[in-house]
Design a protein around this motif. Structure first.
Motif, PDB file in Angstrom:
ATOM      1  N   THR A  52       0.859  -1.183   0.000  1.00 45.66           N
ATOM      2  CA  THR A  52       0.000   0.000   0.000  1.00 45.66           C
ATOM      3  C   THR A  52       0.895   1.231   0.000  1.00 45.66           C
ATOM      4  OG1 THR A  52      -1.740  -1.149   1.223  1.00 45.66           O
ATOM      5  CG2 THR A  52      -1.817   1.256   1.192  1.00 45.66           C
ATOM      6  N   SER A  53       0.683   2.123  -0.952  1.00 49.71           N
ATOM      7  CA  SER A  53       1.468   3.354  -1.055  1.00 49.71           C
ATOM      8  C   SER A  53       0.528   4.540  -1.137  1.00 49.71           C
ATOM      9  CB  SER A  53       2.360   3.329  -2.309  1.00 49.71           C
ATOM     10  OG  SER A  53       3.226   2.215  -2.307  1.00 49.71           O
ATOM     11  N   ALA A  54       0.858   5.606  -0.416  1.00 49.85           N
ATOM     12  CA  ALA A  54       0.052   6.827  -0.447  1.00 49.85           C
ATOM     13  C   ALA A  54       0.988   8.031  -0.406  1.00 49.85           C
ATOM     14  CB  ALA A  54      -0.928   6.859   0.717  1.00 49.85           C
ATOM     15  N   ARG A  55       0.606   9.074  -1.134  1.00 55.77           N
ATOM     16  CA  ARG A  55       1.468  10.254  -1.213  1.00 55.77           C
ATOM     17  C   ARG A  55       0.634  11.513  -1.370  1.00 55.77           C
ATOM     18  NH1 ARG A  55       2.877  12.999  -5.688  1.00 55.77           N
ATOM     19  NH2 ARG A  55       2.153  11.299  -7.028  1.00 55.77           N
ATOM     20  N   ALA A  56       1.046  12.577  -0.678  1.00 53.30           N
ATOM     21  CA  ALA A  56       0.492  13.905  -0.866  1.00 53.30           C
ATOM     22  C   ALA A  56       1.627  14.830  -1.294  1.00 53.30           C
ATOM     23  CB  ALA A  56      -0.153  14.426   0.416  1.00 53.30           C
ATOM     24  N   THR A  57       1.415  15.565  -2.374  1.00 57.29           N
ATOM     25  CA  THR A  57       2.465  16.409  -2.936  1.00 57.29           C
ATOM     26  C   THR A  57       1.971  17.847  -3.048  1.00 57.29           C
ATOM     27  OG1 THR A  57       3.371  14.579  -4.221  1.00 57.29           O
ATOM     28  CG2 THR A  57       3.964  16.786  -4.924  1.00 57.29           C
ATOM     29  N   TYR A  58       2.830  18.757  -2.643  1.00 55.01           N
ATOM     30  CA  TYR A  58       2.573  20.178  -2.844  1.00 55.01           C
ATOM     31  C   TYR A  58       3.729  20.747  -3.645  1.00 55.01           C
ATOM     32  CZ  TYR A  58       2.456  25.202  -2.028  1.00 55.01           C
ATOM     33  OH  TYR A  58       2.449  26.557  -2.211  1.00 55.01           O
ATOM     34  N   SER A  59       3.407  21.541  -4.668  1.00 56.30           N
ATOM     35  CA  SER A  59       4.452  22.185  -5.455  1.00 56.30           C
ATOM     36  C   SER A  59       4.097  23.644  -5.700  1.00 56.30           C
ATOM     37  CB  SER A  59       4.665  21.454  -6.787  1.00 56.30           C
ATOM     38  OG  SER A  59       3.475  21.430  -7.550  1.00 56.30           O
ATOM     39  N   HIS A  60       5.126  24.461  -5.760  1.00 58.56           N
ATOM     40  CA  HIS A  60       4.969  25.893  -6.037  1.00 58.56           C
ATOM     41  C   HIS A  60       6.043  26.277  -7.043  1.00 58.56           C
ATOM     42  CE1 HIS A  60       4.402  30.175  -5.648  1.00 58.56           C
ATOM     43  NE2 HIS A  60       3.540  30.041  -4.651  1.00 58.56           N
ATOM     44  N   ALA A  61       5.619  26.913  -8.138  1.00 57.26           N
ATOM     45  CA  ALA A  61       6.546  27.212  -9.223  1.00 57.26           C
ATOM     46  C   ALA A  61       7.441  28.400  -8.943  1.00 57.26           C
ATOM     47  CB  ALA A  61       5.761  27.450 -10.512  1.00 57.26           C
ATOM     48  N   ASP A  62       7.055  29.274  -8.004  1.00 50.94           N
ATOM     49  CA  ASP A  62       7.858  30.486  -7.817  1.00 50.94           C
ATOM     50  C   ASP A  62       7.676  31.015  -6.403  1.00 50.94           C
ATOM     51  OD1 ASP A  62       9.341  32.755  -8.045  1.00 50.94           O
ATOM     52  OD2 ASP A  62       8.149  33.691  -9.619  1.00 50.94           O
ATOM     53  N   ILE A  63       8.652  30.708  -5.543  1.00 50.04           N
ATOM     54  CA  ILE A  63       8.730  31.311  -4.215  1.00 50.04           C
ATOM     55  C   ILE A  63      10.080  32.010  -4.130  1.00 50.04           C
ATOM     56  CG2 ILE A  63       8.810  30.901  -1.725  1.00 50.04           C
ATOM     57  CD1 ILE A  63       7.043  28.520  -2.079  1.00 50.04           C
ATOM     58  N   ALA A  64      10.042  33.304  -4.211  1.00 52.54           N
ATOM     59  CA  ALA A  64      11.272  34.109  -4.203  1.00 52.54           C
ATOM     60  C   ALA A  64      12.233  33.640  -5.292  1.00 52.54           C
ATOM     61  CB  ALA A  64      11.937  34.037  -2.823  1.00 52.54           C
ATOM     62  N   GLY A  65      11.678  33.280  -6.448  1.00 50.68           N
ATOM     63  CA  GLY A  65      12.504  32.872  -7.570  1.00 50.68           C
ATOM     64  C   GLY A  65      12.810  31.400  -7.636  1.00 50.68           C
ATOM     65  N   SER A  66      12.486  30.640  -6.578  1.00 55.71           N
ATOM     66  CA  SER A  66      12.746  29.201  -6.554  1.00 55.71           C
ATOM     67  C   SER A  66      11.442  28.428  -6.715  1.00 55.71           C
ATOM     68  CB  SER A  66      13.403  28.800  -5.225  1.00 55.71           C
ATOM     69  OG  SER A  66      14.657  29.417  -5.047  1.00 55.71           O
ATOM     70  N   SER A  67      11.555  27.222  -7.234  1.00 59.27           N
ATOM     71  CA  SER A  67      10.422  26.303  -7.265  1.00 59.27           C
ATOM     72  C   SER A  67      10.625  25.263  -6.167  1.00 59.27           C
ATOM     73  CB  SER A  67      10.300  25.623  -8.630  1.00 59.27           C
ATOM     74  OG  SER A  67      11.438  24.839  -8.904  1.00 59.27           O
ATOM     75  N   ILE A  68       9.509  24.781  -5.604  1.00 59.17           N
ATOM     76  CA  ILE A  68       9.599  23.850  -4.488  1.00 59.17           C
ATOM     77  C   ILE A  68       8.606  22.708  -4.694  1.00 59.17           C
ATOM     78  CG2 ILE A  68       7.938  25.180  -3.117  1.00 59.17           C
ATOM     79  CD1 ILE A  68       9.473  24.251  -0.607  1.00 59.17           C
ATOM     80  N   LYS A  69       9.018  21.540  -4.274  1.00 59.78           N
ATOM     81  CA  LYS A  69       8.145  20.371  -4.283  1.00 59.78           C
ATOM     82  C   LYS A  69       8.360  19.618  -2.986  1.00 59.78           C
ATOM     83  CE  LYS A  69       7.056  16.130  -6.822  1.00 59.78           C
ATOM     84  NZ  LYS A  69       7.405  15.264  -7.981  1.00 59.78           N
ATOM     85  N   ALA A  70       7.267  19.262  -2.322  1.00 60.91           N
ATOM     86  CA  ALA A  70       7.350  18.545  -1.044  1.00 60.91           C
ATOM     87  C   ALA A  70       6.391  17.364  -1.076  1.00 60.91           C
ATOM     88  CB  ALA A  70       7.013  19.474   0.121  1.00 60.91           C
ATOM     89  N   ASP A  71       6.896  16.202  -0.726  1.00 61.05           N
ATOM     90  CA  ASP A  71       6.099  14.979  -0.662  1.00 61.05           C
ATOM     91  C   ASP A  71       6.032  14.487   0.771  1.00 61.05           C
ATOM     92  OD1 ASP A  71       5.696  14.707  -3.452  1.00 61.05           O
ATOM     93  OD2 ASP A  71       7.691  13.840  -3.670  1.00 61.05           O
ATOM     94  N   VAL A  72       4.847  14.074   1.188  1.00 65.94           N
ATOM     95  CA  VAL A  72       4.661  13.312   2.415  1.00 65.94           C
ATOM     96  C   VAL A  72       4.095  11.966   1.992  1.00 65.94           C
ATOM     97  CG1 VAL A  72       3.505  13.171   4.649  1.00 65.94           C
ATOM     98  CG2 VAL A  72       4.243  15.392   3.772  1.00 65.94           C
ATOM     99  N   TYR A  73       4.726  10.883   2.402  1.00 61.52           N
ATOM    100  CA  TYR A  73       4.301   9.591   1.879  1.00 61.52           C
ATOM    101  C   TYR A  73       4.199   8.539   2.985  1.00 61.52           C
ATOM    102  CZ  TYR A  73       9.369   8.568   1.905  1.00 61.52           C
ATOM    103  OH  TYR A  73      10.682   8.400   2.259  1.00 61.52           O
ATOM    104  N   TYR A  74       3.470   7.488   2.640  1.00 62.42           N
ATOM    105  CA  TYR A  74       3.266   6.351   3.542  1.00 62.42           C
ATOM    106  C   TYR A  74       3.346   5.071   2.728  1.00 62.42           C
ATOM    107  CZ  TYR A  74       0.779   2.920   6.424  1.00 62.42           C
ATOM    108  OH  TYR A  74       0.422   1.789   7.126  1.00 62.42           O
ATOM    109  N   GLY A  75       4.019   4.081   3.258  1.00 60.22           N
ATOM    110  CA  GLY A  75       4.104   2.786   2.593  1.00 60.22           C
ATOM    111  C   GLY A  75       3.985   1.665   3.597  1.00 60.22           C
ATOM    112  N   ASP A  76       3.205   0.658   3.248  1.00 60.84           N
ATOM    113  CA  ASP A  76       3.018  -0.490   4.130  1.00 60.84           C
ATOM    114  C   ASP A  76       3.095  -1.752   3.267  1.00 60.84           C
ATOM    115  OD1 ASP A  76       2.172  -1.570   6.845  1.00 60.84           O
ATOM    116  OD2 ASP A  76       0.624  -2.425   5.559  1.00 60.84           O
TER     117      ASP A  76
END
Length: 729
Positions: A310-334
């Motif tokens: 079982t795999s689950a993931r939540a992802t947030y991404s932002h293309a421009d924060i002070a000139g940088s792009s960011i991607k963050a994943d929180v995940y779970y695996g069983d």
């Protein structure tokens, strides 16, 4: 000479989409149009940032959706699909396990949308059998240890990316088919079906995909039933299994498309319920399958073998924060992975085992332009966290019995930074580092498994294992021309793989109750880690009709893992080297041919100060794959492919595990697809010439004069046909 201009990062994604759509046949991820015009190469995300393949300083293979669909007509098993398409990966085990199928002679990290599927604390080697091929958009394979992901990626990364949503508001796909042995139709039928619906409505998109497979028995070229346990009789096979996979994925764009939230859940289940088990080979005979009601009690399983992920993931991404792009994943695996019953004559009743793992993690990537250094310069950086709770279960026919391996609870933290620096218009330099801090709490084991099968082992007291390592990488790509580039890289990998197995086997083998019982402290096993240094040089060519890639590699490590003749784990310094090539040639706009070549060799230190070749469970023989595709008629598509596995005999007379002689064999497959109304009919033949063979890993298991060889002589499948119908709606 016109040098290739470095592609700014903001242009990479649209170029990747365009070239991926036009590159259904490319093994080297280089795209060409029918007119011969060379397009920009595809982009991979397994580098933690969107990077053009031609601008990576590593050997990278992208197996796209068309290739996966084509190979799935022959076999749905990812071990088979990747063995056919990826240079550097060993021959398929033809089973649920990837044990013995290494990447450049080392174990690899399997990710599904960035979620680790491997279980390095107690290695079950089931990462490639954790998702159905029907749920996959593409697979990115980075060969050689990587400091970018860490946490066990010493041999490389296989990053599985799940299906993306259709750009239409509603789009559907359905498929159904059967497969059967031409040598033994009875009991060999497989039934399979898959369905998918996806779409994009405004800023919201979604994918819902499901597949179901019910498999019959497996039969060899003689029409004899293959034991259901897979290689060695105990690693796990596909006979008599029921499998399902459900993928749900949805995403929402907002803030004008600059921000996105995405959720993904994938459930995979493969369970075996067979009326057969393995018998025992006599001499050089193959290991037979015998009915359970005729088998000795010690060979009957206490629980059904299974793989549940079982795999689950939540992802947030932002293309421009002070000139940088960011991607963050929180995940779970069983996951739960139960092995078949293990037994061989004269060894007593080994227990049946299962490995359970629960993971929670956070992965972040920040891409910061550094235009002050150079046009196109970029820094990718971030932090990772992984919690991994791994435990082993043991069973006999009466039920669960006391564990002989410890429960382990890992907390791992890492920070990394990767610099990408264009040099004029003709080169790109890449350099980075990753620092990992890993802590593993190990539970008490009253009696470990060093005395299998009577389970009267040694005591291991609880404790904590602490590791801290800084890993470096450095690489460069030089664009000789628009068609040719040269690359070189150095990269480090780190793994504390299979701590549970090391502790389970700690202490001398006890053969009688009167033998002394020792006590070990868990903290004394901190040194059981492996650091790998990888070196690689290579070149890529992408012309109007021809695409070629080639690389030479070398890796060195301390604490590599092999096994002795009693299957006790051994840690040694190792050296591995080899060569890989891949090529595709467009004969005409309708006909393409190509293939791959992989050769490797390895050597390790021995306890007596000598040097010895690495076993066949680590180093595969020569592997050559090839294909010919033709669609001269628009309604009829043909593919003929082969996989040739060479011979390897470095261990004449050896009885050690994994040192059996491997004899060469060649498998030829054929796939035809016909337009039929609004859908498509598929006819496939696996092992077209009905080759009678033993898979390479089964041959490696076989040990002359060893009792274990009685269960290791597992043959490969004979000729198997498939018929299916698919429909886009």
């Amino acid at each position: 000479m016109t040098h290739r201009r470095f592609i700014p990062r903001k242009r990479l994604l649209p170029l990747a989409i365009a070239s991926t759509a036009l590159a259904p046949f490319s093994m080297t991820a280089q795209a060409q149009s029918e007119t011969g015009m060379t397009l920009d190469p595809v982009v991979v995300s397994a580098t933690r940032s969107e990077t053009s393949v031609s601008e990576t300083a590593r050997s990278v293979t992208v197996v796209d959706e068309d290739q996966i669909n084509e190979q799935s007509k022959v076999s749905r098993n990812l071990n088979d699909i990747l063995a056919q398409t990826v240079p550097g990966l060993g021959p398929s085990t033809e089973s649920v396990t990837n044990y013995g199928q290494t990447l450049r002679g080392r174990k690899f990290l399997v990710l599904i949308d960035g979620i680790p599927q491997s279980t390095p604390l107690r290695d079950a080697s089931r990462g490639l059998n954790s998702i159905s091929a029907s749920a996959i958009e593409r697979i990115e394979v980075i060969r050689g240890g990587t400091a970018i992901y860490g946490f066990g990626a010493k041999g490389g990364v296989i990053n599985v990316i799940t299906k993306k949503a259709s750009e239409d508001s509603v789009s559907g796909y359905s498929q159904a088919g059967v497969r059967f042995s031409t040598e033994h139709f009875d009991d060999s039928l497989d039934y399979e079906t898959e369905h998918r619906v996806s779409g994009t409505q405004g800023d919201w998109d979604y994918v819902l995909s499901g597949s179901f497979v019910e498999r019959g028995g497996r039969f060899d070229a003689d029409g004899d039933r293959i034991p259901p346990g897979g290689p060695g009789g105990t690693q796990g096979g596909f006979s008599d299994t029921t499998e399902y996979n459900v993928l749900a994925k949805t995403g929402l764009d907002f803030d004008g498309g600059d921000q996105r939230i995405e959720l993904m859940v994938n459930e995979f289940n493969n369970e075996q319920d067979s009326d057969y088990t393995f018998g025992f080979a006599q001499g050089d005979d193959k290991t037979p399958a015998v009915p359970l009601d005729e088998a000795v009690d010690q060979a009957k399983p206490g629980v059904d073998p299974e793989q549940v992920f079982t795999s689950a993931r939540a992802t947030y991404s932002h293309a421009d924060i002070a000139g940088s792009s960011i991607k963050a994943d929180v995940y779970y695996g069983d996951s739960r992975q139960a092995f078949p019953k293990y037994y061989y004559p004269g060894a007593g009743p080994y227990p049946q085992s299962a490995i359970e793992s629960e993971k929670v993690g956070v992965r972040t990537s920040v891409n910061t332009p550094l235009e002050v250094l150079a046009d196109g310069a970029n820094l990718t950086w971030g932090v990772d966290y992984l919690s991994d709770k791994t435990d082993s279960r043991y069973y006999d026919q009466s039920g669960e019995i006391p564990a002989t391996s410890p429960a382990m609870d890992q907390d791992a933290y890492a920070g990394y930074a990767q610099l990408e620096l264009p040099v004029a218009e003709s080169a790109v330099l890449r350099a980075g580092l990753r620092h990992e801090d890993i802590s593993v709490d190990v539970g008490t084991v009253p009696a470990n498994g060093s005395s299998f099968p009577n389970l009267q082992g040694h005591r291991v007291e609880s404790g904590t294992l602490d590791y801290s390592e800084t890993l470096f990488n450095l690489g460069a790509v030089y664009f000789v021309s628009d068609s040719v580039d040269l690359f070189a890289s150095y990269s480090e990998g780190f793994s504390i793989a299979d701590v549970g197995r090391v502790i389970r086997d700690a202490g001398p083998y006890r053969t009688a109750p009167s033998d002394p019982i020792l006590t070990f402290q868990a903290g004394s096993f901190e040194s059981e880690a492996e650091k790998v240094e990888n070196y690689e040089i290579g070149s890529r060519y992408s012309g109007e009709r021809l695409g070629v890639s080639a690389a030479v590699f070398y890796s060195a490590s301390n604490g590599g893992t092999t096994f002795d003749s009693n299957l006790n784990i051994q840690k040694n310094d190792e050296d591995i080297w080899g060569v890989e090539t891949a090529a595709d040639y467009s004969v005409t706009s309708a006909t393409t041919l190509g293939g791959t070549l992989t050769w490797a060799e390895g050597i390790r230190d021995t306890a007596d100060g000598g040097r010895k070749r690495l076993p066949g469970t680590r180093i595969a023989p020569l592997k050559v794959t090839g294909y010919l595709e033709d669609q001269t008629l628009s309604w009829w598509h043909n593919r003929l492919q082969l996989s040739h596995i060479g011979s390897r005999d470095q261990f004449e007379g050896s009885t050690a595990f994994g040192e059996g002689e491997v004899e060469r064999y060649t498998i030829i497959d054929y796939v035809a697809r016909f337009n039929a109304g609004s859908g498509e009919v598929t006819l496939s033949v696996r092992n077209l010439l009905n080759e009678d063979y033993y898979p390479a890993v089964s041959q490696s298991y076989y040990q002359i004069g060893s009792a274990n060889s009685a269960t290791s002589r597992i043959k490969g499948q004979g000729r198997t046909m498939g018929v299916g119908y698919s429909l886009n709606w």
